[in-house]
Design an enzyme around this catalytic site. Structure first.
Site, PDB file in Angstrom:
ATOM      1  N   ASN A 234      13.269  -2.821   0.932  1.00  0.00           N
ATOM      2  CA  ASN A 234      11.950  -2.948   0.319  1.00  0.00           C
ATOM      3  C   ASN A 234      11.278  -4.255   0.718  1.00  0.00           C
ATOM      4  O   ASN A 234      11.876  -5.333   0.615  1.00  0.00           O
ATOM      5  CB  ASN A 234      12.081  -2.905  -1.211  1.00  0.00           C
ATOM      6  CG  ASN A 234      10.737  -3.048  -1.904  1.00  0.00           C
ATOM      7  OD1 ASN A 234       9.904  -2.156  -1.846  1.00  0.00           O
ATOM      8  ND2 ASN A 234      10.524  -4.195  -2.552  1.00  0.00           N
ATOM      9  N   GLU A 235      10.036  -4.144   1.210  1.00  0.00           N
ATOM     10  CA  GLU A 235       9.233  -5.326   1.543  1.00  0.00           C
ATOM     11  C   GLU A 235      10.105  -6.413   2.174  1.00  0.00           C
ATOM     12  O   GLU A 235      10.177  -7.543   1.672  1.00  0.00           O
ATOM     13  CB  GLU A 235       8.520  -5.835   0.283  1.00  0.00           C
ATOM     14  CG  GLU A 235       7.616  -4.774  -0.330  1.00  0.00           C
ATOM     15  CD  GLU A 235       6.934  -5.194  -1.622  1.00  0.00           C
ATOM     16  OE1 GLU A 235       7.134  -6.341  -2.059  1.00  0.00           O
ATOM     17  OE2 GLU A 235       6.194  -4.363  -2.205  1.00  0.00           O
TER      18      GLU A 235
ATOM     19  N   GLU B 212       4.258   2.313  -1.430  1.00  0.00           N
ATOM     20  CA  GLU B 212       3.933   1.866  -2.787  1.00  0.00           C
ATOM     21  C   GLU B 212       2.423   1.663  -2.861  1.00  0.00           C
ATOM     22  O   GLU B 212       1.787   1.266  -1.883  1.00  0.00           O
ATOM     23  CB  GLU B 212       4.600   0.532  -3.152  1.00  0.00           C
ATOM     24  CG  GLU B 212       6.072   0.586  -3.439  1.00  0.00           C
ATOM     25  CD  GLU B 212       6.611  -0.776  -3.907  1.00  0.00           C
ATOM     26  OE1 GLU B 212       5.794  -1.638  -4.313  1.00  0.00           O
ATOM     27  OE2 GLU B 212       7.827  -0.970  -3.857  1.00  0.00           O
TER      28      GLU B 212
ATOM     29  N   ARG C 148      11.363   7.992  -5.111  1.00  0.00           N
ATOM     30  CA  ARG C 148      11.931   6.803  -4.467  1.00  0.00           C
ATOM     31  C   ARG C 148      12.785   6.088  -5.516  1.00  0.00           C
ATOM     32  O   ARG C 148      12.337   5.847  -6.634  1.00  0.00           O
ATOM     33  CB  ARG C 148      10.804   5.899  -3.961  1.00  0.00           C
ATOM     34  CG  ARG C 148      11.244   4.675  -3.166  1.00  0.00           C
ATOM     35  CD  ARG C 148      10.013   4.040  -2.524  1.00  0.00           C
ATOM     36  NE  ARG C 148      10.305   2.848  -1.764  1.00  0.00           N
ATOM     37  CZ  ARG C 148       9.978   1.611  -2.140  1.00  0.00           C
ATOM     38  NH1 ARG C 148       9.345   1.420  -3.307  1.00  0.00           N
ATOM     39  NH2 ARG C 148      10.257   0.571  -1.375  1.00  0.00           N
TER      40      ARG C 148
ATOM     41  N   TYR D 177      -1.675  -2.849  -2.333  1.00  0.00           N
ATOM     42  CA  TYR D 177      -2.048  -3.456  -3.609  1.00  0.00           C
ATOM     43  C   TYR D 177      -3.379  -4.184  -3.407  1.00  0.00           C
ATOM     44  O   TYR D 177      -4.308  -3.617  -2.849  1.00  0.00           O
ATOM     45  CB  TYR D 177      -0.930  -4.374  -4.107  1.00  0.00           C
ATOM     46  CG  TYR D 177       0.307  -3.610  -4.539  1.00  0.00           C
ATOM     47  CD1 TYR D 177       0.353  -2.973  -5.787  1.00  0.00           C
ATOM     48  CD2 TYR D 177       1.426  -3.517  -3.712  1.00  0.00           C
ATOM     49  CE1 TYR D 177       1.481  -2.261  -6.190  1.00  0.00           C
ATOM     50  CE2 TYR D 177       2.554  -2.813  -4.110  1.00  0.00           C
ATOM     51  CZ  TYR D 177       2.575  -2.188  -5.351  1.00  0.00           C
ATOM     52  OH  TYR D 177       3.680  -1.479  -5.747  1.00  0.00           O
TER      53      TYR D 177
ATOM     54  N   HIS E 265       2.625  -0.982   1.883  1.00  0.00           N
ATOM     55  CA  HIS E 265       2.449  -1.039   0.430  1.00  0.00           C
ATOM     56  C   HIS E 265       1.036  -1.533   0.155  1.00  0.00           C
ATOM     57  O   HIS E 265       0.642  -2.597   0.638  1.00  0.00           O
ATOM     58  CB  HIS E 265       3.489  -1.962  -0.199  1.00  0.00           C
ATOM     59  CG  HIS E 265       4.881  -1.417  -0.125  1.00  0.00           C
ATOM     60  ND1 HIS E 265       5.964  -2.032  -0.727  1.00  0.00           N
ATOM     61  CD2 HIS E 265       5.372  -0.294   0.464  1.00  0.00           C
ATOM     62  CE1 HIS E 265       7.052  -1.314  -0.498  1.00  0.00           C
ATOM     63  NE2 HIS E 265       6.712  -0.273   0.234  1.00  0.00           N
TER      64      HIS E 265
ATOM     65  N   TRP F 155       3.900   3.355  -7.284  1.00  0.00           N
ATOM     66  CA  TRP F 155       4.737   2.432  -8.058  1.00  0.00           C
ATOM     67  C   TRP F 155       4.140   2.319  -9.455  1.00  0.00           C
ATOM     68  O   TRP F 155       2.975   2.001  -9.594  1.00  0.00           O
ATOM     69  CB  TRP F 155       4.765   1.061  -7.394  1.00  0.00           C
ATOM     70  CG  TRP F 155       5.656   0.110  -8.127  1.00  0.00           C
ATOM     71  CD1 TRP F 155       5.343  -0.664  -9.208  1.00  0.00           C
ATOM     72  CD2 TRP F 155       7.043  -0.131  -7.864  1.00  0.00           C
ATOM     73  NE1 TRP F 155       6.426  -1.381  -9.637  1.00  0.00           N
ATOM     74  CE2 TRP F 155       7.493  -1.073  -8.829  1.00  0.00           C
ATOM     75  CE3 TRP F 155       7.954   0.347  -6.930  1.00  0.00           C
ATOM     76  CZ2 TRP F 155       8.808  -1.540  -8.863  1.00  0.00           C
ATOM     77  CZ3 TRP F 155       9.248  -0.118  -6.963  1.00  0.00           C
ATOM     78  CH2 TRP F 155       9.661  -1.050  -7.918  1.00  0.00           C
TER      79      TRP F 155
END
Length: 455
Positions: free
Chosen positions: A169-170, A267, A90, A240, A238, A290
C-alpha cells in the site's frame, strides 16, 4: 499451513521454467517478452488495458476496503459488503514492520470468506505506507513486503482465479521518488521468480497519489510492466485531495488511457468528486473505495461501527450512487451460479415466504431490519428448467416501498414492484437457487409472495 510435496514440486517446476525463460530473454533482447495472452490462463490476467478473469471475461472492480489487520474480529464485513453488491473487497494485511504479521492461516480464512461471498479478494500489505519519508520511519520496504508474501505463499497457491496481490500500500512517500520504479520492478521480479502467478497491483508513489506524475507520465509504468515476465501487473492510483477537481481526474485517466496500460483507482475518499465513478464507468476502469469502517474519528467511514444499517453519506455514494456499486458492479464470472462449490451462504434472517411453483420461483429474504428501514435480498430458484432471463413481481400489503436497489431493473407502480435481470445475473441453472439482487425498503419490513416469470 504445511507445505505439501506436490506444492513444492509445482513451485519448483515453475521456477525452473521461469528461470530458463528469463535467461533466454535477457540474452536475446535484454528484456522479458511474454505476450499478455501467455499470462496465467487459470487466473486473472491482463489483456491490453483490461483485467480478464479465468473464464476470459473482462472484470471491472467495484468494491470497498476491509481494514482486517486492525479489526480482526469484524468477520462479517466481507459478507456485508457482498450483500450490498460489491464484487471486490480489498483486505488490509500486516507484514510485521508496523502491523501483524497476519498469519497464513488467517489469510486462508479470508480467502475462503471472499469465495463464499463471491467477491474477488485483493490482498494488500499496509506496512509499506509512505516508505522513504521521514514521517513514516517504520514503514516497510517493498523488499520486506515481498518477504512477507513469500512467507504466506502456501496460502495463496492455487487461488489465482480469486485472489489479486496488491504488493504494498502506497509504498513510497514524497522523498527520492525516483527510487519507486527500481524498487517496484525488483518486487515484481522477485515475486515472479518465487513462483507467484497472480495478477499483481503496483501502487503509485507520493503516498499513492502520484502528484509528481511519476507513474502517469514518462515510461516508468511501461518499464515495470515489461519487467513482469507474465505481463500481469495492474497499476493503482489513490485519489484524495490531489484530485479534488474533476479535471484532475479526467487528465489522469486520459494520460493512462494513452499508455494502453491497466489502471484502477485503488483508493478514494468522500472528499473527491463523483467524476471518479462516472469517468471510471465510462472507461471501464475499476475502483475500490476507502473504506468500510474503523477510520480514526470516522473520517472516510462508509458505515458507522461496521454496521450496514448505519450507513453514512459516503457509504450511500459508494453503494447506492448513480455510478456506485449497486448500479454498476458485476460479479466475476468465475463464481458462476453457485456462491461456492462447497458452501451455501444462508443469511441469518427472517424465514422467506415460499412462492408458487412454476418455471421459476422467488422469495424475498429480510437480511436486516433497523426499524426505519430494512435490507431485502431476492432469491430465485429454477424449478424445472434453466432460467435465462427473469421478471419478478410482488405487491406490498401496506405502505412499504423500495427506496434503492442494486443489480436489477426495478420499477414501482403504486404498491406493485416489477424487477428484471440486468444481463449478467439472468441465468439460473436447473434446480439451483441464486441470490440475484438486493434492495433497501421503507418500514415496515415484509416479504410478500413473489411471482417469477422466466424469459
Amino acid at each position: 499451513m504445511a507445505t505439501t510435496t506436490l506444492a513444492r514440486q509445482r513451485r519448483s517446476l515453475r521456477r525452473i521454467a521461469l528461470a530458463a525463460f528469463t535467461a533466454a530473454a535477457l540474452a536475446a533482447a535484454g528484456l522479458f517478452a511474454l505476450t499478455p495472452a501467455q499470462a496465467q490462463p487459470n487466473g486473472f490476467h491482463v489483456v491490453g488495458s483490461d483485467l480478464v478473469d479465468a473464464n476470459g471475461n473482462v472484470f471491472i472492480m467495484r468494491g470497498s476496503t476491509h481494514p482486517y489487520e486492525w479489526y480482526r474480529d469484524r468477520d462479517q464485513s466481507i459478507s456485508d459488503m457482498s450483500d450490498l453488491g460489491a464484487n471486490t473487497v480489498r483486505v488490509v494485511l500486516g507484514s510485521g514492520q508496523q502491523w501483524g504479521p497476519t498469519p497464513a492461516a488467517n489469510v486462508e480464512a479470508i480467502i475462503a470468506d471472499c469465495k463464499a461471498n463471491r467477491v474477488v479478494c485483493v490482498l494488500e500489505v499496509h506496512d509499506t505506507t509512505g516508505y522513504a519519508d521521514t514521517s513514516a520511519p517504520n514503514a516497510a520496504s517493498l523488499d520486506q513486503a515481498v518477504d512477507y508474501w513469500i512467507s504466506i505463499q502456501d496460502a495463496l497457491e492455487g487461488e489465482e482465479a480469486y485472489v489479486i496481490v496488491n504488493i504494498g500500500n502506497e509504498p513510497w512517500g514524497n522523498a527520492n521518488v525516483a527510487g519507486w520504479e527500481p524498487a517496484m520492478t525488483a518486487a515484481v521480479q522477485r515475486l515472479r521468480s518465487a513462483g507467484f502467478e497472480h495478477t499483481l497491483i503496483a501502487d503509485a508513489p507520493n503516498w499513492g497519489q502520484d502528484w509528481t506524475n511519476t507513474m502517469r507520465d514518462g515510461q516508468a509504468a511501461q518499464r515495470i510492466f515489461d519487467a513482469d515476465p507474465l505481463k500481469n501487473t495492474v497499476f493503482s492510483v489513490h485519489m484524495y485531495s490531489v484530485y479534488a477537481q474533476p479535471q484532475t481526474v479526467i487528465d489522469y485517466f486520459d494520460a493512462f488511457e494513452a499508455k494502453g496500460l491497466p489502471l484502477i483507482v485503488g483508493e478514494f475518499g468522500e472528499d473527491t468528486p463523483t467524476t471518479i465513478e462516472a469517468e471510471a464507468q465510462a472507461r471501464g476502469i475499476g475502483w475500490i473505495a476507502w473504506s468500510w469502517s474503523g477510520n480514526s474519528g470516522g473520517s472516510h467511514d462508509q458505515v458507522i461501527n461496521f454496521d450496514p444499517a448505519q450507513m453514512r453519506p459516503w457509504g450511500e455514494r459508494v453503494f447506492h450512487g448513480a455510478n456506485g456499486i449497486g448500479a454498476t458492479a458485476e460479479r466475476a464470472s468465475v463464481f458462476g451460479d453457485d456462491p461456492d462449490p462447497t458452501t451455501t451462504e444462508v443469511p441469518t434472517s427472517t424465514e422467506p415466504t415460499t412462492a408458487p411453483a412454476g418455471d421459476c420461483s422467488a422469495v424475498i429474504v429480510i437480511v436486516n431490519d433497523w426499524g426505519s428501514g430494512w435490507q431485502g435480498n431476492v432469491r430465485i430458484t429454477a424449478d424445472a428448467a434453466a432460467v435465462d432471463g427473469w421478471t419478478l413481481r410482488w405487491t406490498w400489503s401496506g405502505a412499504t416501498t423500495v427506496t434503492s436497489s442494486w443489480n436489477a431493473g426495478l420499477t414501482q407502480s403504486g404498491s406493485t414492484v416489477t424487477a428484471t435481470d440486468v444481463g449478467w445475473n439472468a441465468t439460473v441453472a436447473t434446480g439451483q437457487t441464486r441470490d440475484v439482487f438486493g434492495f433497501i425498503g421503507s418500514s415496515p419490513a415484509e416479504a410478500p409472495e413473489v411471482t417469477c416469470s422466466a424469459a
